[in-house]
Design an enzyme around this catalytic site. Structure first.
Site, short mmCIF file in Angstrom:
data_model
loop_
_atom_site.label_atom_id
_atom_site.label_comp_id
_atom_site.label_asym_id
_atom_site.label_seq_id
_atom_site.Cartn_x
_atom_site.Cartn_y
_atom_site.Cartn_z
CG ASP A 39 -4.03 2.84 5.68
OD1 ASP A 39 -4.35 2.04 4.50
OD2 ASP A 39 -3.71 2.52 7.25
CG ASP B 67 -0.82 -0.39 2.60
OD1 ASP B 67 -1.39 0.36 2.97
OD2 ASP B 67 0.96 -0.72 2.44
#
Ligand code: NAG
Ligand code: NAG
Length: 415
Positions: free
Chosen positions: A296, A99
């Site tokens: 992301d 992440d």
């Protein structure tokens, strides 16, 4: 006095040896695995918007702004990437969500009977000879405390965290436990003393792995703790293959086609760049302005805020010579398509500050169901995000130390 001087000299030489300019940077190679074999676009759309809510909430919290976002649901799953690594002595192999939008590294600890995710292996600190608790005085605990994510117990011997992923008003997306220090094994490299969260309680959606590996810019992330200054990854669309995740000296882009753009600073954790405009065929449409756009790893689709979204959608619609079909799952530019026919789709180029990303067609048009081809960009009501489908088959390097993002088209399977 002489002893003091000698000690000082020793400290200085130690500091010099530890400082990046004076030592050869280490490199590490790890891998990431795509979770879903075939993308379910209904789920991908839901996951992407949930992820957007989470990132926007974190950004608002960091800026001490009240967040206009709606609370997260906690029932969805997405097409994220899990990092493979081992923890402890003897090493226990785990998968955990990679992440770039958060910092804490954590894994389920012990029985963790009411932890999300369920079903994956759990790490038992009492079965590892290299585990120790991180005391409250540790700088990683201070970093958590500065965001009000940790408290001290056991007379300062234990740092208890509760790390939120959603809104402060939605208490159902967090991970909680005590901070520990462990030996991690990344590929064939053994790295002692990594600070991580030993989770005893969690709620939320973290996929099917055992936890999460934060790759953001803050001090708690794996990137920061390794002290390597930079990392890179190359996402393969093929779920049966591993995607390389490289740190430090191994995270290098060489050869032709490398382009670079500044990472905007002053934005904690996230990797934000300036998207000046978008070229679609003959049209050049608005970028994302001063708000930038986030790269992301954990969001599947690309989400654009207006005016960038509407302008780009109009350009796609006017330049795609296929019969249009009804919107579905938030996809607003979908076309009828029969797989025997050859179609010419407009090219899409992301014009960053100093770098142009000329996307392969499969990074922005996909067959979301049989015979239906959609532009896989959706509208965002807050921040803009470049999701992981759009990043596929690029080697993307995050130079955290110098605040530069670079990319190069690549065959990720052979990197
Ligand atoms: C895709 O995901 C949705 C929502 O989770 C689910 O209802 C649907 O059955 C899935 N479709 C397929 C083909 O698996
Ligand atoms: C084309 O469609 C047929 C069914 O209509 C399917 O069997 C075939 O696999 C498809 N080919 C490709 C390349 O998608």
């Amino acid at each position: 006095m002489a002893a003091k001087v000698a000690l000082l000299a020793l400290i200085i030489s130690f500091l010099l040896a530890a400082s990046p300019a004076n030592s050869e940077r280490r490199g590490f190679r790890a891998t990431m695995i795509r979770r879903e074999t075939a993308i379910n676009f209904t789920r991908a759309a839901r996951q992407s918007h949930e992820r957007l809510s989470m990132l926007a909430a974190r950004l608002d919290a960091a800026a001490s702004r009240p967040s206009p976002q709606t609370p997260l649901r906690v029932d969805a799953d997405g097409a994220g990437y899990d990092m493979e690594f081992s923890i402890g002595t003897p090493p226990l192999k785990l998968l955990a969500l990679a992440d770039t939008g958060s910092d804490l590294i954590w894994t389920k600890c012990g029985t963790c009977a009411s932890c999300a995710p369920q079903g994956s292996p759990s790490y038992y600190p009492d079965k590892s000879s290299s585990f120790s608790k991180l005391p409250c005085s540790d700088s990683l605990c201070s970093a958590l405390q500065s965001e009000s994510f940790a408290t001290c117990s056991a007379g300062g011997a234990e740092c208890d965290y509760r790390y939120p992923y959603g809104l402060s008003t939605n208490s159902h997306h967090y991970t909680q436990g005590y901070m520990g220090s462990e030996t991690f094994t990344l590929g064939s490299d053994v790295v002692p003393g990594v600070g991580f969260g030993c989770t005893t309680m969690s709620e939320g959606n973290y996929g099917t792995g055992s936890g999460l590996v934060g790759l953001g810019r803050g001090p708690l992330s794996l990137v920061s703790q390794l002290g390597v200054g930079a990392f890179s990854y190359c996402l393969t669309p093929d779920a049966s293959k591993a995607s390389p995740l490289l740190f430090g000296s191994l995270a290098t882009l060489t050869g032709t086609g490398v382009q670079s753009t500044p990472l905007l600073i002053g934005i904690d954790t996230f990797y934000v760049v300036n998207l000046q405009s978008i070229s679609i065929g003959a049209a050049t449409t608005a970028g994302t302005g001063n708000n930038g756009i986030v790269f992301d790893s954990g969001t599947t689709l690309t989400l654009l805020a207006d005016p960038a979204y509407s302008a780009a959608k109009t350009a796609i619609l006017s330049q795609t010579a296929l019969p249009r079909v009804a919107n579905r799952d938030g996809f607003e530019a979908c076309f009828q398509f029969s797989n025997g026919s050859s179609v010419t789709l407009p090219p899409m180029v992301l014009n960053f500050d100093g770098a142009d990303m000329n996307l392969p067609t499969e990074n922005f048009f996909m067959e979301v169901e049989h015979g239906v081809l959609c532009w896989i960009v959706q509208k965002s009501s807050s921040m803009s995000i470049i999701g992981n489908i759009m990043q596929m088959n690029y080697h993307i390097r995050y130079d955290v130390e110098n605040s530069v993002l670079s990319f190069q088209p690549a065959n990720c399977d052979s990197l």
